[in-house]
Design an enzyme around this catalytic site. Structure first.
Site, PDB file in Angstrom:
ATOM      1  N   ILE A  38      34.692  37.353  45.259  1.00  0.00           N
ATOM      2  CA  ILE A  38      35.142  38.107  46.424  1.00  0.00           C
ATOM      3  C   ILE A  38      35.496  39.484  45.861  1.00  0.00           C
ATOM      4  CG2 ILE A  38      37.328  36.791  46.274  1.00  0.00           C
ATOM      5  CD1 ILE A  38      37.852  37.513  49.181  1.00  0.00           C
ATOM      6  N   SER A  39      34.874  40.524  46.408  1.00  0.00           N
ATOM      7  CA  SER A  39      34.933  41.848  45.774  1.00  0.00           C
ATOM      8  C   SER A  39      36.346  42.422  45.764  1.00  0.00           C
ATOM      9  CB  SER A  39      34.009  42.812  46.526  1.00  0.00           C
ATOM     10  OG  SER A  39      32.709  42.298  46.578  1.00  0.00           O
TER      11      SER A  39
END
Ligand code: SAH
Length: 202
Positions: A38-39
């Site tokens: 998840i960035s």
């Protein structure tokens, strides 16, 4: 970003890390290489600024992962818009679909497939956002955008040299507006993670 609860998109046991400005690991492959994260929120925000979503936009996202960015895109385009997000790992696509439906996010469609091909059945789009590092532009991304549309894409898939590029579609072709240094997990082609390999057109 205040409207979308990031803690709902992180893996179990990571809820306390959810609001740190860090990427969070979602999946590694059998060799231990990073497949999905998840960035980092800061990078997500920078890319969303670059994308400049307008209410009602039809948006293609490549690299659903947790579905967090898809939920942000859905918030930005609003109920009259549509987000189509493509994820090559079908287990991640299925989990993102569940998370989004638990949160009653209705204007996102999650497709399990190779985002290198875009989503031809939902084209044309006003915005395309790629959230994995691509070696080069896939013809489908600009090809599925309307004139005046925007493409935000990290190009280069070694962490040290990736640049997040913002393009606008003009009648004369793609115009590069900006380049911002970034780091992303690499975009993969279908087949590399054990599915049937198609011949590479390039
Ligand atoms: N947008 C995500 C972060 C993306 S991480 C979020 O908000 O959480 C990059 C994702 O791209 C990974 O999940 C990876 O599996 C996926 N990916 C890699 N190659 C792909 C491809 N060809 N098509 C679609 N997804 C791809």
């Amino acid at each position: 970003m205040r409207a979308v609860p990031r803690d709902r998109f992180v893996p179990r046991g990571h809820a306390t890390d959810a609001y740190a400005d860090e990427p969070i690991l979602l999946k590694r492959d059998a060799t231990g290489a990073l497949v999905s994260t998840i960035s980092q929120p800061l990078m997500v925000a920078v890319m969303l600024e670059e994308l400049d979503v307008r209410p009602g936009d039809r948006i293609l996202e490549v690299g659903t992962a947790s579905g967090y960015n898809a939920a942000l895109l859905a918030e930005l385009t609003g109920p009259d818009g549509l987000v189509v997000t493509v994820e090559i790992e079908s287990d991640l696509a299925a989990r993102a679909r569940l998370t989004l439906s638990d949160l009653s996010v209705r204007n996102v469609e999650v497709i399990a497939g190779d985002g290198y091909e875009g989503a031809p059945s939902h084209a044309p789009f006003d915005r395309v956002m790629v959230t994995a590092g691509a070696e080069d532009l896939a013809p489908a991304w600009a090809g599925q955008l309307r004139e005046g549309g925007r493409l935000v894409v990290p190009i280069g898939n070694s962490n040290s040299s990736t640049m997040c590029r913002t393009y606008e579609v003009r009648s004369s072709g793609l115009e590069l507006l900006r380049e911002i240094p970034c780091a992303f997990v690499p975009l993969r082609r279908q087949g590399i993670s054990g599915r049937s390999r198609r011949p590479d057109p390039r």
